[in-house]
Design an enzyme around this catalytic site. Structure first.
Site, PDB file in Angstrom:
ATOM      1  N   CYS A 121       7.668  91.896  51.406  1.00 30.55           N
ATOM      2  CA  CYS A 121       7.520  91.292  52.738  1.00 30.55           C
ATOM      3  C   CYS A 121       6.617  90.056  52.733  1.00 30.55           C
ATOM      4  CB  CYS A 121       6.977  92.315  53.731  1.00 30.55           C
ATOM      5  SG  CYS A 121       8.155  93.636  53.999  1.00 30.55           S
ATOM      6  N   ASN A 133      13.708  94.256  60.233  1.00 29.23           N
ATOM      7  CA  ASN A 133      12.858  93.703  59.173  1.00 29.23           C
ATOM      8  C   ASN A 133      13.760  93.159  58.069  1.00 29.23           C
ATOM      9  OD1 ASN A 133      11.094  93.207  57.076  1.00 29.23           O
ATOM     10  ND2 ASN A 133      10.066  95.191  57.171  1.00 29.23           N
ATOM     11  N   HIS A 161       4.759  88.583  60.008  1.00 26.70           N
ATOM     12  CA  HIS A 161       5.903  89.262  59.376  1.00 26.70           C
ATOM     13  C   HIS A 161       6.476  90.305  60.336  1.00 26.70           C
ATOM     14  CE1 HIS A 161       8.450  91.440  56.734  1.00 26.70           C
ATOM     15  NE2 HIS A 161       7.696  92.528  56.782  1.00 26.70           N
TER      16      HIS A 161
HETATM   17  N1  ACO Z   1      14.745 108.566  64.546  1.00 21.48           N
HETATM   18  C1  ACO Z   1      14.178 109.617  65.173  1.00 21.48           C
HETATM   19  N2  ACO Z   1      13.040 110.211  64.748  1.00 21.48           N
HETATM   20  C2  ACO Z   1      12.443 109.689  63.659  1.00 21.48           C
HETATM   21  C3  ACO Z   1      12.973 108.594  62.961  1.00 21.48           C
HETATM   22  C4  ACO Z   1      14.170 108.030  63.444  1.00 21.48           C
HETATM   23  N3  ACO Z   1      14.750 106.962  62.861  1.00 21.48           N
HETATM   24  N4  ACO Z   1      12.157 108.308  61.925  1.00 21.48           N
HETATM   25  C5  ACO Z   1      11.153 109.197  61.955  1.00 21.48           C
HETATM   26  N5  ACO Z   1      11.316 110.039  63.009  1.00 21.48           N
HETATM   27  C6  ACO Z   1      10.451 111.144  63.431  1.00 21.48           C
HETATM   28  C7  ACO Z   1       9.573 111.674  62.333  1.00 21.48           C
HETATM   29  O1  ACO Z   1      10.287 112.603  61.556  1.00 21.48           O
HETATM   30  C8  ACO Z   1       8.433 112.294  63.101  1.00 21.48           C
HETATM   31  O2  ACO Z   1       8.845 113.556  63.561  1.00 21.48           O
HETATM   32  P1  ACO Z   1       7.815 114.803  63.564  1.00 21.48           P
HETATM   33  O3  ACO Z   1       6.716 114.372  64.491  1.00 21.48           O
HETATM   34  O4  ACO Z   1       8.649 115.914  64.067  1.00 21.48           O
HETATM   35  O5  ACO Z   1       7.363 114.924  62.140  1.00 21.48           O
HETATM   36  C9  ACO Z   1       8.309 111.406  64.340  1.00 21.48           C
HETATM   37  O6  ACO Z   1       9.540 110.663  64.405  1.00 21.48           O
HETATM   38  C10 ACO Z   1       7.137 110.443  64.292  1.00 21.48           C
HETATM   39  O7  ACO Z   1       7.096 109.832  63.007  1.00 21.48           O
HETATM   40  P2  ACO Z   1       5.940 108.842  62.628  1.00 21.48           P
HETATM   41  O8  ACO Z   1       6.104 108.476  61.200  1.00 21.48           O
HETATM   42  O9  ACO Z   1       4.635 109.346  63.082  1.00 21.48           O
HETATM   43  O10 ACO Z   1       6.320 107.590  63.556  1.00 21.48           O
HETATM   44  P3  ACO Z   1       5.543 106.256  63.710  1.00 21.48           P
HETATM   45  O11 ACO Z   1       5.192 106.085  65.141  1.00 21.48           O
HETATM   46  O12 ACO Z   1       4.458 106.087  62.714  1.00 21.48           O
HETATM   47  O13 ACO Z   1       6.683 105.171  63.374  1.00 21.48           O
HETATM   48  C11 ACO Z   1       7.418 103.744  61.584  1.00 21.48           C
HETATM   49  C12 ACO Z   1       7.280 105.172  62.108  1.00 21.48           C
HETATM   50  C13 ACO Z   1       8.340 102.986  62.533  1.00 21.48           C
HETATM   51  C14 ACO Z   1       8.008 103.794  60.199  1.00 21.48           C
HETATM   52  C15 ACO Z   1       6.021 103.056  61.577  1.00 21.48           C
HETATM   53  O14 ACO Z   1       5.096 103.911  60.963  1.00 21.48           O
HETATM   54  C16 ACO Z   1       6.008 101.745  60.855  1.00 21.48           C
HETATM   55  O15 ACO Z   1       6.570 100.758  61.312  1.00 21.48           O
HETATM   56  N6  ACO Z   1       5.288 101.643  59.723  1.00 21.48           N
HETATM   57  C17 ACO Z   1       5.107 100.363  58.997  1.00 21.48           C
HETATM   58  C18 ACO Z   1       6.363  99.902  58.316  1.00 21.48           C
HETATM   59  C19 ACO Z   1       6.057  98.618  57.572  1.00 21.48           C
HETATM   60  O16 ACO Z   1       5.310  97.760  58.025  1.00 21.48           O
HETATM   61  N7  ACO Z   1       6.584  98.441  56.385  1.00 21.48           N
HETATM   62  C20 ACO Z   1       6.147  97.287  55.592  1.00 21.48           C
HETATM   63  C21 ACO Z   1       7.169  96.331  55.402  1.00 21.48           C
HETATM   64  S1  ACO Z   1       8.486  96.909  54.403  1.00 21.48           S
HETATM   65  C22 ACO Z   1       8.345  96.158  52.838  1.00 21.48           C
HETATM   66  O17 ACO Z   1       7.349  95.656  52.433  1.00 21.48           O
HETATM   67  C23 ACO Z   1       9.511  96.312  51.965  1.00 21.48           C
END
Ligand code: ACO
Length: 353
Positions: free
Chosen positions: A113, A310, A280
């Site tokens: 990223c 993304n 980003h």
């Molecule tokens: N649909 C429905 N439910 C989902 C989904 C989905 N697509 N994905 C996860 N859930 C569920 C999980 O299983 C969890 O359920 P549980 O509470 O029963 O265990 C619940 O949703 C909450 O999950 P969290 O992981 O706590 O959700 P969060 O609010 O943290 O959001 C996310 C997740 C969107 C991935 C967020 O953490 C995020 O954006 N993180 C950063 C990503 C990022 O910046 N990546 C870097 C760039 S990528 C690169 O460098 C290649």
């Protein structure tokens, strides 16, 4: 002497995929995706269309905008974590397909990223070395092959309508936290040496912390393995990225603001001097969190993640291009680019339009 962006362009594949198309393939909802990430839709590349192809669309349009022919470019830098081939990188593909002279070297970099941000630093350093006066910098990624839900994904681009088995649905659901976030896309800029005034790249602060690589990485298909890829690894889904979402989220909302403050301080500027902060595009909540930490109003922190998801190395040049096109970025403005991604690599760069 300054490195000045003289043209930009983007390459977006034609297949628009709204959140509704994903709900058929896995246990997810439009509401979850929108509220957790801000994403409403993304674009998927056609089968056979790689990051090099999207990058070349962006590159051709950046060259045209800069009014430069292929013979006038001294080197190409291609940032991607999803090259067309394991090796070589996309540079030679671009050279041969676009018809650049073989006397023009190509550099392939990764940095996920942060690829475009690191590419800006590399481009500026090459220009400052005075060995290169005109560079083409491309940031592109295709995630559709990289995040392979097993069956049914082709229905998202109108190619397959077969039923999804319960096993496939369960597998797709097991990687839903990653697949819903990503789209395919590319952006490119032409950077040129200029002795003319204050315009151009000012400076950047780049960082790497590999102490927690496992927070965001691909565990298999690497050269510690013997062999580097086999069916067992694929069966164990080790070819699919692992992401500790919450961990990466926390790092993103703290480290990007830190690097923006650091680069401003080094430049003798204040954060409030920034006219447009290009963050980003990984998650709308991250973009808003960074803006809040830096006390920058929403109008100074544009986003387009709702339309593209993304696109990894593509996000910053796509956002930059759109903001230039629609007039949100104007001559004289102070622009700050910031990114964080797998590595972790992160940082910020200042640029005067
Ligand atoms: N649909 C429905 N439910 C989902 C989904 C989905 N697509 N994905 C996860 N859930 C569920 C999980 O299983 C969890 O359920 P549980 O509470 O029963 O265990 C619940 O949703 C909450 O999950 P969290 O992981 O706590 O959700 P969060 O609010 O943290 O959001 C996310 C997740 C969107 C991935 C967020 O953490 C995020 O954006 N993180 C950063 C990503 C990022 O910046 N990546 C870097 C760039 S990528 C690169 O460098 C290649």
């Amino acid at each position: 002497m300054k490195s000045v962006i003289t043209g930009s362009g983007i390459g977006i594949p034609k297949n628009l995929v709204g959140n509704d198309k994903l709900t058929r393939l896995m246990d997810t909802t439009d509401e979850w995706i929108r509220t957790r990430s801000g994403i409403q839709q993304r674009y998927y590349a056609d089968p056979g269309q790689g990051s090099a192809e999207l990058g070349m669309v962006a590159a051709a349009s950046a060259l045209a905008a800069a009014g430069r022919s292929k013979d006038e470019i001294d080197a190409v830098i291609f940032a991607t974590m999803t090259p067309n081939f394991f090796f070589p990188g996309n540079g030679p593909v671009v050279q041969a397909t676009m018809g650049f002279p073989e006397s023009m070297p190509t550099f392939d970099i990764r940095q996920q990223c942060s690829g475009f941000l690191y590419g800006l630093e590399l481009a500026d350093s090459l220009i400052q070395s005075r060995k290169y006066a005109r560079l083409l910098l491309i940031g592109a990624d295709v995630h559709t092959p990289f995040m392979p839900w097993k069956r049914g994904w082709a229905s998202t681009i109108g190619e397959e309508t077969g039923e999804i088995t319960p096993e496939d649905y369960a597998f797709n659901t097991s990687i839903r936290d990653r697949t819903v976030l990503f789209g395919d896309g590319a952006g490119a800029v032409v950077l040129e040496a200029s002795e003319n005034g204050n315009r151009g790249f000012l400076l950047s602060k780049l960082y790497t912390d590999g102490s927690n690589i496992e927070a965001l990485y691909v565990p298999g298909v690497g050269f510690r393995k013997r062999p580097y890829v086999d069916n067992d690894q694929v069966d164990r889904a080790e070819s699919i990225p692992v992401m500790e979402g919450r961990e990466v989220f926390k790092e993103a909302v703290s480290r990007m603001p830190q690097s923006v403050r650091a680069v401003c301080e080094t430049a003798g500027l204040s954060v409030a001097d920034i006219d447009v902060l290009l963050v980003h595009q990984a998650n709308l909540r991250i973009v808003e969190g960074v803006a809040k930490q830096l006390a920058l109003p929403p109008e100074k922190v544009p986003h387009n993640i709702e339309r593209y998801g993304n696109t990894t190395a593509g996000t910053l040049p796509i956002l930059f291009h759109e903001c230039v096109q629609d007039g949100r970025i104007k001559p004289g403005m102070l622009i700050c680019f910031t990114a964080l991604g797998s590595g972790l690599h992160w940082g910020a760069a200042l640029y005067r339009m």
